[in-house]
Design an enzyme around this catalytic site. Structure first.
Site, PDB file in Angstrom:
ATOM      1  N   TYR A  74       6.000  -8.707  -4.503  1.00  0.00           N
ATOM      2  CA  TYR A  74       6.788  -9.282  -3.413  1.00  0.00           C
ATOM      3  C   TYR A  74       8.264  -9.014  -3.669  1.00  0.00           C
ATOM      4  CZ  TYR A  74       3.013 -12.099  -1.295  1.00  0.00           C
ATOM      5  OH  TYR A  74       1.883 -12.511  -0.645  1.00  0.00           O
ATOM      6  N   ASP A  79       2.310 -16.582   4.483  1.00  0.00           N
ATOM      7  CA  ASP A  79       2.629 -17.779   5.266  1.00  0.00           C
ATOM      8  C   ASP A  79       3.367 -17.425   6.554  1.00  0.00           C
ATOM      9  OD1 ASP A  79       1.521 -19.390   3.295  1.00  0.00           O
ATOM     10  OD2 ASP A  79       3.431 -19.658   2.257  1.00  0.00           O
TER      11      ASP A  79
END
EC number: 5.4.99.12
Length: 315
Positions: free
Chosen positions: A144, A75
Protein backbone atom coordinates in the site's frame (compact mmCIF):
# COMPACT_ATOMS: atom_id res chain seq x y z
CA UNK A 1 -13.06 -27.63 -6.83
CA UNK A 2 -16.01 -28.86 -8.94
CA UNK A 3 -14.71 -30.04 -12.33
CA UNK A 4 -17.58 -28.20 -14.04
CA UNK A 5 -16.18 -24.91 -12.71
CA UNK A 6 -13.24 -22.90 -14.05
CA UNK A 7 -11.32 -20.56 -11.76
CA UNK A 8 -10.45 -17.21 -13.31
CA UNK A 9 -7.97 -14.64 -12.06
CA UNK A 10 -9.05 -11.01 -12.52
CA UNK A 11 -6.53 -8.14 -12.30
CA UNK A 12 -7.99 -4.64 -12.05
CA UNK A 13 -7.69 -1.10 -10.70
CA UNK A 14 -10.17 1.48 -9.43
CA UNK A 15 -10.65 5.00 -8.19
CA UNK A 16 -12.32 4.42 -4.84
CA UNK A 17 -13.62 7.98 -4.42
CA UNK A 18 -17.24 7.15 -5.24
CA UNK A 19 -17.37 3.59 -3.91
CA UNK A 20 -18.52 2.36 -0.52
CA UNK A 21 -15.51 0.06 -0.41
CA UNK A 22 -14.89 -3.23 -2.19
CA UNK A 23 -17.42 -5.57 -0.55
CA UNK A 24 -20.93 -5.54 -2.01
CA UNK A 25 -23.68 -4.09 0.14
CA UNK A 26 -27.39 -3.76 -0.53
CA UNK A 27 -28.37 -0.40 -2.04
CA UNK A 28 -24.77 0.92 -1.95
CA UNK A 29 -22.31 1.33 -4.80
CA UNK A 30 -19.28 -0.92 -4.30
CA UNK A 31 -16.50 -2.23 -6.53
CA UNK A 32 -17.53 -5.86 -6.10
CA UNK A 33 -21.15 -4.98 -6.75
CA UNK A 34 -20.33 -3.17 -10.00
CA UNK A 35 -18.12 -5.98 -11.33
CA UNK A 36 -20.60 -8.71 -10.46
CA UNK A 37 -23.39 -6.66 -12.08
CA UNK A 38 -21.21 -6.33 -15.18
CA UNK A 39 -20.60 -10.08 -15.23
CA UNK A 40 -24.33 -10.69 -14.92
CA UNK A 41 -24.90 -8.46 -17.94
CA UNK A 42 -22.26 -9.86 -20.29
CA UNK A 43 -23.01 -13.47 -19.34
CA UNK A 44 -26.74 -12.81 -19.84
CA UNK A 45 -27.66 -14.11 -16.42
CA UNK A 46 -31.07 -13.40 -14.92
CA UNK A 47 -31.00 -10.22 -12.86
CA UNK A 48 -31.87 -10.84 -9.26
CA UNK A 49 -30.62 -10.99 -5.70
CA UNK A 50 -26.89 -11.68 -5.73
CA UNK A 51 -26.60 -12.00 -1.98
CA UNK A 52 -26.45 -15.79 -1.99
CA UNK A 53 -23.89 -16.97 0.54
CA UNK A 54 -20.66 -18.51 -0.71
CA UNK A 55 -21.48 -21.91 0.77
CA UNK A 56 -24.80 -22.00 -1.09
CA UNK A 57 -23.48 -20.67 -4.40
CA UNK A 58 -23.42 -23.44 -6.99
CA UNK A 59 -25.79 -25.78 -5.11
CA UNK A 60 -28.55 -27.20 -7.26
CA UNK A 61 -31.36 -25.36 -5.50
CA UNK A 62 -29.63 -22.00 -6.05
CA UNK A 63 -28.89 -20.43 -9.45
CA UNK A 64 -25.23 -19.69 -10.18
CA UNK A 65 -24.33 -16.07 -9.58
CA UNK A 66 -20.92 -14.37 -9.74
CA UNK A 67 -19.12 -14.49 -6.38
CA UNK A 68 -15.75 -12.71 -6.40
CA UNK A 69 -13.02 -13.47 -3.85
CA UNK A 70 -10.55 -10.60 -3.46
CA UNK A 71 -6.95 -10.26 -2.28
CA UNK A 72 -7.75 -7.28 -0.03
CA UNK A 73 -11.15 -5.78 0.83
CA UNK A 74 -10.47 -2.07 0.58
CA UNK A 75 -12.56 0.35 2.65
CA UNK A 76 -14.80 3.19 1.51
CA UNK A 77 -12.80 5.76 -0.44
CA UNK A 78 -9.63 3.63 -0.76
CA UNK A 79 -8.15 3.21 -4.24
CA UNK A 80 -6.37 0.35 -6.00
CA UNK A 81 -3.70 0.61 -8.67
CA UNK A 82 -3.59 -3.19 -8.83
CA UNK A 83 -6.16 -5.40 -7.15
CA UNK A 84 -6.59 -9.16 -7.69
CA UNK A 85 -9.65 -11.34 -7.31
CA UNK A 86 -10.83 -14.76 -8.50
CA UNK A 87 -14.09 -16.15 -9.80
CA UNK A 88 -15.29 -19.75 -10.06
CA UNK A 89 -17.51 -19.92 -13.14
CA UNK A 90 -19.29 -22.85 -14.86
CA UNK A 91 -17.49 -23.77 -18.09
CA UNK A 92 -20.79 -23.83 -19.96
CA UNK A 93 -21.59 -20.30 -18.80
CA UNK A 94 -18.34 -18.74 -19.94
CA UNK A 95 -18.43 -20.57 -23.29
CA UNK A 96 -21.75 -18.94 -23.99
CA UNK A 97 -20.28 -15.43 -24.02
CA UNK A 98 -18.11 -15.93 -27.13
CA UNK A 99 -20.89 -15.11 -29.62
CA UNK A 100 -19.48 -13.64 -32.83
CA UNK A 101 -16.05 -12.92 -31.33
CA UNK A 102 -13.13 -14.82 -32.81
CA UNK A 103 -11.48 -15.50 -29.46
CA UNK A 104 -11.33 -17.89 -26.53
CA UNK A 105 -14.13 -17.76 -23.93
CA UNK A 106 -11.82 -16.06 -21.41
CA UNK A 107 -10.71 -13.43 -23.94
CA UNK A 108 -14.34 -12.87 -24.93
CA UNK A 109 -15.35 -12.35 -21.29
CA UNK A 110 -12.50 -9.88 -20.77
CA UNK A 111 -13.43 -7.93 -23.91
CA UNK A 112 -17.12 -7.72 -23.08
CA UNK A 113 -16.60 -6.87 -19.40
CA UNK A 114 -14.18 -4.05 -20.25
CA UNK A 115 -16.93 -2.39 -22.26
CA UNK A 116 -19.62 -2.43 -19.56
CA UNK A 117 -17.68 -1.52 -16.42
CA UNK A 118 -17.90 2.10 -15.22
CA UNK A 119 -15.06 4.53 -15.91
CA UNK A 120 -13.74 4.38 -12.35
CA UNK A 121 -12.89 0.67 -12.72
CA UNK A 122 -10.12 -0.49 -15.08
CA UNK A 123 -10.03 -4.18 -15.98
CA UNK A 124 -6.41 -5.12 -16.69
CA UNK A 125 -6.72 -8.80 -17.44
CA UNK A 126 -8.77 -11.99 -17.02
CA UNK A 127 -6.84 -15.25 -17.14
CA UNK A 128 -7.28 -18.90 -16.20
CA UNK A 129 -5.96 -19.22 -12.65
CA UNK A 130 -3.10 -21.59 -11.98
CA UNK A 131 -3.96 -24.72 -10.01
CA UNK A 132 -4.23 -23.96 -6.30
CA UNK A 133 -4.59 -20.21 -6.81
CA UNK A 134 -6.66 -18.31 -4.25
CA UNK A 135 -6.66 -14.52 -4.65
CA UNK A 136 -6.85 -13.98 -0.91
CA UNK A 137 -5.05 -16.86 0.77
CA UNK A 138 -2.31 -17.52 -1.80
CA UNK A 139 -0.99 -13.95 -1.60
CA UNK A 140 2.50 -13.52 -0.18
CA UNK A 141 2.27 -9.80 0.47
CA UNK A 142 0.35 -6.61 -0.27
CA UNK A 143 1.86 -3.19 -0.92
CA UNK A 144 0.00 0.00 0.00
CA UNK A 145 1.03 3.62 -0.52
CA UNK A 146 -0.44 6.58 1.35
CA UNK A 147 0.09 10.01 -0.28
CA UNK A 148 0.19 13.30 1.64
CA UNK A 149 0.68 16.94 0.68
CA UNK A 150 2.20 19.18 3.37
CA UNK A 151 2.85 22.05 0.95
CA UNK A 152 -0.11 23.17 -1.17
CA UNK A 153 2.13 25.07 -3.56
CA UNK A 154 3.69 21.88 -4.95
CA UNK A 155 0.77 19.46 -5.35
CA UNK A 156 -0.34 18.67 -8.90
CA UNK A 157 -4.12 19.35 -8.99
CA UNK A 158 -4.60 16.13 -10.96
CA UNK A 159 -3.52 14.24 -7.84
CA UNK A 160 -5.88 15.98 -5.42
CA UNK A 161 -8.50 13.17 -5.26
CA UNK A 162 -5.77 10.77 -4.15
CA UNK A 163 -3.88 12.93 -1.66
CA UNK A 164 -4.46 14.06 1.93
CA UNK A 165 -3.70 17.75 2.52
CA UNK A 166 -2.31 18.64 5.94
CA UNK A 167 -0.78 21.68 7.64
CA UNK A 168 2.90 20.68 7.70
CA UNK A 169 5.76 20.56 7.30
CA UNK A 170 6.39 16.97 8.33
CA UNK A 171 9.48 15.67 10.10
CA UNK A 172 10.07 12.69 7.80
CA UNK A 173 13.26 11.56 9.55
CA UNK A 174 11.43 11.12 12.86
CA UNK A 175 8.49 9.48 11.11
CA UNK A 176 10.88 6.90 9.65
CA UNK A 177 12.23 6.10 13.10
CA UNK A 178 8.65 5.39 14.13
CA UNK A 179 7.97 3.35 10.99
CA UNK A 180 11.06 1.21 11.60
CA UNK A 181 9.56 0.01 14.88
CA UNK A 182 6.62 -1.67 13.12
CA UNK A 183 8.72 -3.84 10.81
CA UNK A 184 8.53 -7.50 11.82
CA UNK A 185 5.85 -9.66 13.42
CA UNK A 186 3.67 -7.64 15.83
CA UNK A 187 0.20 -7.53 17.29
CA UNK A 188 -1.26 -4.38 15.71
CA UNK A 189 -4.21 -4.23 18.08
CA UNK A 190 -3.50 -0.53 18.73
CA UNK A 191 -3.88 0.25 15.05
CA UNK A 192 -6.66 -2.07 13.87
CA UNK A 193 -10.31 -2.74 14.48
CA UNK A 194 -10.81 -5.87 16.57
CA UNK A 195 -11.58 -9.02 14.62
CA UNK A 196 -13.79 -11.39 16.68
CA UNK A 197 -12.45 -14.91 16.29
CA UNK A 198 -9.45 -13.63 14.34
CA UNK A 199 -6.21 -11.89 15.17
CA UNK A 200 -4.50 -8.55 14.62
CA UNK A 201 -1.06 -10.15 14.41
CA UNK A 202 0.62 -9.27 11.11
CA UNK A 203 4.13 -9.36 9.65
CA UNK A 204 5.27 -6.03 8.19
CA UNK A 205 8.15 -6.47 5.74
CA UNK A 206 8.81 -2.84 4.85
CA UNK A 207 7.61 0.57 6.04
CA UNK A 208 9.15 3.84 4.86
CA UNK A 209 8.33 7.53 4.39
CA UNK A 210 9.87 9.64 1.63
CA UNK A 211 9.35 12.94 -0.10
CA UNK A 212 9.12 12.36 -3.83
CA UNK A 213 11.69 14.24 -5.86
CA UNK A 214 11.29 15.29 -9.46
CA UNK A 215 14.81 14.04 -10.21
CA UNK A 216 13.93 10.66 -11.65
CA UNK A 217 16.07 7.99 -13.25
CA UNK A 218 14.96 9.21 -16.67
CA UNK A 219 17.75 10.86 -18.58
CA UNK A 220 17.46 14.63 -18.84
CA UNK A 221 17.60 16.07 -22.35
CA UNK A 222 17.63 19.51 -23.91
CA UNK A 223 13.86 19.26 -24.26
CA UNK A 224 11.18 19.83 -21.66
CA UNK A 225 10.46 16.84 -19.44
CA UNK A 226 7.13 16.62 -17.68
CA UNK A 227 7.46 16.52 -13.89
CA UNK A 228 6.50 13.42 -11.94
CA UNK A 229 2.88 13.69 -10.83
CA UNK A 230 3.85 12.84 -7.25
CA UNK A 231 6.69 15.37 -7.09
CA UNK A 232 6.74 17.13 -3.72
CA UNK A 233 4.34 14.70 -2.07
CA UNK A 234 5.18 12.71 1.06
CA UNK A 235 4.51 9.01 0.48
CA UNK A 236 4.33 6.15 2.97
CA UNK A 237 4.99 2.71 1.48
CA UNK A 238 4.16 -0.34 3.56
CA UNK A 239 4.44 -4.02 2.63
CA UNK A 240 3.00 -6.83 4.75
CA UNK A 241 1.80 -10.39 4.36
CA UNK A 242 -1.69 -9.12 5.23
CA UNK A 243 -3.37 -6.16 6.90
CA UNK A 244 -5.96 -5.92 9.65
CA UNK A 245 -8.99 -3.63 9.26
CA UNK A 246 -8.01 0.08 9.32
CA UNK A 247 -4.39 -0.89 10.08
CA UNK A 248 -2.61 1.15 7.39
CA UNK A 249 -4.63 4.33 7.90
CA UNK A 250 -4.25 4.10 11.66
CA UNK A 251 -0.49 3.66 11.36
CA UNK A 252 -0.36 6.67 9.05
CA UNK A 253 -2.34 8.76 11.54
CA UNK A 254 0.01 7.79 14.38
CA UNK A 255 3.07 8.60 12.26
CA UNK A 256 1.56 11.98 11.37
CA UNK A 257 1.11 12.82 15.05
CA UNK A 258 4.81 12.15 15.52
CA UNK A 259 5.81 13.98 12.35
CA UNK A 260 3.82 17.07 13.38
CA UNK A 261 5.29 17.07 16.88
CA UNK A 262 2.00 16.23 18.61
CA UNK A 263 3.41 13.01 20.10
CA UNK A 264 6.91 11.68 20.65
CA UNK A 265 8.58 8.48 19.52
CA UNK A 266 8.15 6.79 22.90
CA UNK A 267 4.39 7.23 22.59
CA UNK A 268 4.44 5.55 19.17
CA UNK A 269 6.66 2.67 20.26
CA UNK A 270 4.44 2.10 23.29
CA UNK A 271 1.45 1.74 20.96
CA UNK A 272 3.35 -0.99 19.10
CA UNK A 273 4.39 -2.74 22.32
CA UNK A 274 0.96 -2.47 24.00
CA UNK A 275 -1.75 -3.49 21.47
CA UNK A 276 -4.66 -1.59 23.02
CA UNK A 277 -7.05 0.34 20.78
CA UNK A 278 -7.78 3.92 21.84
CA UNK A 279 -8.93 7.13 20.17
CA UNK A 280 -5.58 8.72 19.33
CA UNK A 281 -4.66 5.91 16.92
CA UNK A 282 -7.80 5.92 14.80
CA UNK A 283 -7.66 5.88 10.99
CA UNK A 284 -6.77 8.91 8.89
CA UNK A 285 -8.92 9.83 5.86
CA UNK A 286 -9.18 7.17 3.14
CA UNK A 287 -8.50 9.45 0.15
CA UNK A 288 -4.70 9.12 0.26
CA UNK A 289 -4.55 5.32 0.42
CA UNK A 290 -4.03 3.01 -2.55
CA UNK A 291 -3.42 -0.72 -2.88
CA UNK A 292 -0.49 -0.84 -5.28
CA UNK A 293 0.50 -4.49 -5.65
CA UNK A 294 -0.32 -8.05 -4.59
CA UNK A 295 2.50 -10.61 -4.83
CA UNK A 296 2.05 -14.38 -5.21
CA UNK A 297 4.50 -17.32 -4.99
CA UNK A 298 5.40 -19.55 -7.95
CA UNK A 299 2.50 -21.62 -9.26
CA UNK A 300 3.72 -24.82 -7.58
CA UNK A 301 3.50 -23.12 -4.17
CA UNK A 302 0.06 -21.49 -4.48
CA UNK A 303 -1.92 -24.27 -2.79
CA UNK A 304 0.53 -24.76 0.08
CA UNK A 305 0.64 -21.02 0.71
CA UNK A 306 -3.16 -20.85 0.86
CA UNK A 307 -3.27 -23.74 3.30
CA UNK A 308 -0.60 -22.24 5.55
CA UNK A 309 -2.07 -18.73 5.70
CA UNK A 310 -5.48 -20.02 6.83
CA UNK A 311 -3.95 -21.07 10.15
CA UNK A 312 -4.52 -18.55 12.96
CA UNK A 313 -1.11 -17.18 13.90
CA UNK A 314 0.35 -16.22 17.25
CA UNK A 315 3.42 -14.28 18.38
Amino acid sequence: MNEDLMRLRIDLAYDGSNFNGWAKQRHLRTVQGEIEAGLTQVLRLPAGDHFISAEHAGMSQYPWVPQLVVAGRTDTGVHAAHQVCHLDIPRETIEGCVGHLNSSPVQALEHRLQHVLPRDIALHRISVAAEGFDARFSALERTYIYRICDNLSVVDPRMRPFVLNIDGPLDIETMNVAAASIVGLHDFGSFARANPGGTTIRKVKYAHWERVSNSSSLERTQFYQAPILESGLVCFTIVADAFAHNMVRSLVNACLRVGLGKQDLEWFKDKVAQPVREGSTGPVAACGLSLEHVAYPPDNQLASRAQAIRAKRTL
